[in-house]
Write an enzyme that holds these catalytic residues in place. Structure first.
Site: not given
Length: 239
Positions: A8, A129
């Site tokens: 990330d 998500d």
């Protein structure tokens, strides 16, 4: 089942967030390309990349870091975060990404997902998500009334390569994945589903695999914290 180690990216660094909160970022390194190379050396088949700044900004922000990673590794990489138009999709695929992940745009402009999947067969994935089953967008900052399973089903005939399903409340929390919700989603569609969020141990990975429905799993914090040994995990998944 394929294990996707995660990198990330925030401000060019390798970080992990807790439940998607940018303020709750833990920095794990300032050389993402070296981290990707280490994952490759351990034997991973894929690398999963997220441009966190890009997810919030709606455009690529950590492009230099992503390009450095692509220059260092030979295994395929997939990227999500800030990819919201055809020009950006085409550019990233030309630069060597194996697959782009479309999240926010899958809710706001599903026609773009279909167009991209037709233009680049096998190279477009949808990122879903969800928090308590409802889809969140724009770096998880915006909650919608769209149910994750409904969104997944809407792309059943679109030709997308995979669905990356993230349970936001489990992400980075080391609390174990939401196996029940992920398994239910995977069984609701014929598209391969990759689980993300909460994988904290080898037992979690094997539990996902043993559902028989889940095609892959993404792990980040557990690898950085040492709770999950990548080489051991890869070996276990191959047996």
């Amino acid at each position: 089942m394929i294990l996707y180690p995660a990198i990330d990216l925030k401000d060019g660094q390798c970080v992990r967030l807790l439940r998607g909160e940018m303020e709750a970022a833990t920095v794990f390194g300032d050389d993402p390309a070296a981290q990707a190379a280490a994952f490759e050396a351990a034997g991973c088949e894929w690398v999963h990349l997220v441009d966190l700044n890009g997810a919030f900004a709606g455009r690529p922000v950590n492009a230099a870091a992503v390009e450095a990673i692509l220059a260092r590794i030979a295994v395929p990489a997939q990227l999500g975060g800030g990819i919201r138009d055809m020009a950006t999709i085409a550019l990233w695929l030309e630069k060597g990404l194996a697959r782009v992940i479309l999240g926010t745009v899958a809710v706001e402009n599903p026609g773009l997902v279909r167009e991209a999947a037709r233009a680049f067969p096998g190279r477009v994935a949808v990122g879903i998500d969800a928090r308590k089953g409802r889809v969140a967008t724009k770096g998880w900052a915006t909650e919608t009334d769209v149910m994750a399973t409904d969104l997944a089903r809407s792309f059943e005939d679109a030709g997308v390569a995979a669905i990356i399903y993230t349970d936001i409340d489990r992400d980075g929390a080391m609390a174990g994945p939401n196996i029940e919700a992920t398994d239910a989603l995977a069984r609701a569609v014929s598209i391969p589903v990759i689980a993300s969020g909460g994988v904290s141990s080898l037992a979690d990975l094997l539990a996902l695999r043993d559902t028989g429905s889940i095609a892959g799993a993404i792990s980040g914090r557990a690898l950085y914290d040492g709770a999950l040994d990548l080489t051991q995990a890869l070996q276990a998944l191959r047996t």
